[in-house]
Design a protein around this motif. Structure first.
Motif, PDB file in Angstrom:
ATOM      1  N   HIS A 155       0.880   6.841 -12.312  1.00 12.50           N
ATOM      2  CA  HIS A 155      -0.271   6.393 -11.519  1.00 12.50           C
ATOM      3  C   HIS A 155      -1.205   7.557 -11.227  1.00 12.50           C
ATOM      4  O   HIS A 155      -2.434   7.440 -11.346  1.00 12.50           O
ATOM      5  N   ASP A 156      -0.641   8.712 -10.862  1.00 15.60           N
ATOM      6  CA  ASP A 156      -1.472   9.846 -10.457  1.00 15.60           C
ATOM      7  C   ASP A 156      -2.120  10.576 -11.626  1.00 15.60           C
ATOM      8  O   ASP A 156      -3.033  11.382 -11.421  1.00 15.60           O
TER       9      ASP A 156
ATOM     10  N   TRP B 155      -3.462   8.733 -13.953  1.00 22.71           N
ATOM     11  CA  TRP B 155      -4.355   7.652 -14.375  1.00 22.71           C
ATOM     12  C   TRP B 155      -3.848   6.851 -15.574  1.00 22.71           C
ATOM     13  O   TRP B 155      -4.631   6.176 -16.238  1.00 22.71           O
TER      14      TRP B 155
ATOM     15  N   TYR C 159      -2.556   3.958 -15.846  1.00 17.20           N
ATOM     16  CA  TYR C 159      -2.286   2.775 -15.027  1.00 17.20           C
ATOM     17  C   TYR C 159      -1.540   1.679 -15.780  1.00 17.20           C
ATOM     18  O   TYR C 159      -0.704   0.979 -15.194  1.00 17.20           O
TER      19      TYR C 159
ATOM     20  N   TYR D 101       2.225  -0.773  -5.145  1.00 15.92           N
ATOM     21  CA  TYR D 101       1.733   0.102  -6.210  1.00 15.92           C
ATOM     22  C   TYR D 101       1.202  -0.697  -7.394  1.00 15.92           C
ATOM     23  O   TYR D 101       0.239  -0.290  -8.053  1.00 15.92           O
TER      24      TYR D 101
ATOM     25  N   SER E  30      -2.309  -1.673  -6.807  1.00 14.30           N
ATOM     26  CA  SER E  30      -3.212  -0.542  -7.031  1.00 14.30           C
ATOM     27  C   SER E  30      -3.505  -0.358  -8.517  1.00 14.30           C
ATOM     28  O   SER E  30      -4.662  -0.127  -8.916  1.00 14.30           O
ATOM     29  N   CYS E  31      -2.464  -0.479  -9.348  1.00 14.47           N
ATOM     30  CA  CYS E  31      -2.665  -0.334 -10.799  1.00 14.47           C
ATOM     31  C   CYS E  31      -3.591  -1.435 -11.330  1.00 14.47           C
ATOM     32  O   CYS E  31      -4.511  -1.167 -12.121  1.00 14.47           O
ATOM     33  N   GLN E  32      -3.335  -2.661 -10.889  1.00 16.14           N
ATOM     34  CA  GLN E  32      -4.151  -3.777 -11.370  1.00 16.14           C
ATOM     35  C   GLN E  32      -5.622  -3.612 -10.940  1.00 16.14           C
ATOM     36  O   GLN E  32      -6.538  -3.949 -11.693  1.00 16.14           O
ATOM     37  N   LYS E  33      -5.836  -3.074  -9.757  1.00 12.96           N
ATOM     38  CA  LYS E  33      -7.202  -2.826  -9.293  1.00 12.96           C
ATOM     39  C   LYS E  33      -7.890  -1.803 -10.191  1.00 12.96           C
ATOM     40  O   LYS E  33      -9.049  -1.976 -10.595  1.00 12.96           O
ATOM     41  N   HIS E  34      -7.188  -0.712 -10.530  1.00 12.55           N
ATOM     42  CA  HIS E  34      -7.769   0.310 -11.386  1.00 12.55           C
ATOM     43  C   HIS E  34      -7.983  -0.190 -12.809  1.00 12.55           C
ATOM     44  O   HIS E  34      -8.865   0.304 -13.522  1.00 12.55           O
ATOM     45  N   LEU E  35      -7.172  -1.166 -13.214  1.00 11.93           N
ATOM     46  CA  LEU E  35      -7.312  -1.728 -14.556  1.00 11.93           C
ATOM     47  C   LEU E  35      -8.363  -2.833 -14.598  1.00 11.93           C
ATOM     48  O   LEU E  35      -8.589  -3.441 -15.641  1.00 11.93           O
TER      49      LEU E  35
END
Length: 299
Positions: A258-259, A261, A263, A286, A289-294
């Motif tokens: 995650h850190d 990137w 994701y 978590y 958070s990954c789905q949001k960044h994707l």
């Protein structure tokens, strides 16, 4: 009679899936650091279980604070320990003791609670022999297996997640001692001492994944990102090489990906984490958070 059958049912140790359990700090009748090492190992082994969750120390500390009680009052067989357990939804209090007379052994006691803290509904205990202090690692492994079987964990799940303590930590007793000293320094907010002790642990055993992870967390807090990510990457690779699948190992791999990137890869690891530990909330946090960044916030 029916009443007796109900009473016998209450006296069984097994707990419903997803329940928290209170594990008290290991007590040693002798001076020294061995109790802290045994405590760390026992917590690591029990945290492999998806059937229950060991109450985190910060939750226990908050419960004591709400009760107006210092941490020193938390002792095995005591009303305060049972009250903390009941406040936090735990039906069990698990205690561990290192005893040396007439021979070295790890003594485990489990209390099953009712609706009030004045006494336990039932209590069970068992001893696990050790030939030497380092051999306490085997005693811890046997004790954790007995606890997990006793509280109702499915035999297949237990076999799948049962690992020797040194697989998740280190085969070096001295490295374990250094790591425990780092955790003690961390608890009193002495970051410099904690970092020093973690470096000592890694100087003894460079393949100690938890030590790499803790050191990475401290270094990130100090803004030393390059060095921190090097240790985090090492921890993640060690976890993957050893095929570890406990909560902490999933966290190490997921947070590293995650850190940096990655994701999509992180989301796959976190999905496995959630599948293995369906009662834990952290992997879902978590994963969101990954789905949001994707770009998939509604998934």
């Amino acid at each position: 009679c029916a009443a007796y059958g109900v009473y016998r049912e209450l006296l069984r140790m097994d707990v419903a899936p997803g329940m928290p359990v209170l594990l008290l700090d290991t007590v040693d009748e002798r001076p020294g650091r061995v109790s802290s090492v045994v405590d760390q190992l026992l917590r690591t082994q029990l945290n492999r279980s998806a059937h229950f969750e060991v109450l985190a120390r910060d939750r226990v500390a908050l419960a004591l604070e709400r009760m107006g009680q210092p941490a020193e009052t938390l002792s095995a067989g005591g009303k305060i320990a049972r009250e903390v357990a009941l406040r936090e939804g735990s039906p069990l209090v698990i205690s561990s003791f290192i005893r040396s007379s007439p021979a070295l052994r790890l003594h485990i006691q489990i209390e099953k609670l009712g609706s009030h803290p004045y006494f336990a509904m039932g209590a069970w205990s068992r001893d696990f022999a050790a030939q030497s202090e380092p051999d306490l690692r085997s005693a811890v492994s046997e004790a954790a297996r007995w606890i997990r079987q006793s509280v109702g964990e499915h035999a297949g799940d237990l076999a799948r997640r049962d690992r020797r303590p040194e697989e998740a930590t280190t085969s070096s007793w001295e490295a374990l001692l250094a790591y425990v000293e780092a955790e003690k320094a961390r608890s009193r907010d002495d970051d410099a001492e904690a970092i020093h002790r973690l470096r000592d642990a890694l100087a003894i055993d460079e393949t100690f994944p938890l030590a790499h992870m803790r050191l990475a967390e401290f270094l990130l807090g100090l803004g030393r990102s390059d060095e921190a990510y090097a240790h985090w990457m090492r921890a993640a690779r060690l976890v993957e090489q050893r095929h570890l699948s406990d909560r902490e190992s999933f966290r190490i791999r997921a947070l590293f990906l995650h850190d940096v990137w990655a994701y999509a890869e992180a989301a796959k690891v976190i999905a496995d984490w959630a599948a293995d530990f369906p009662n834990d909330y952290l992997p879902y946090f978590y994963l969101a958070s990954c789905q949001k960044h994707l770009g998939r916030p509604d998934d």
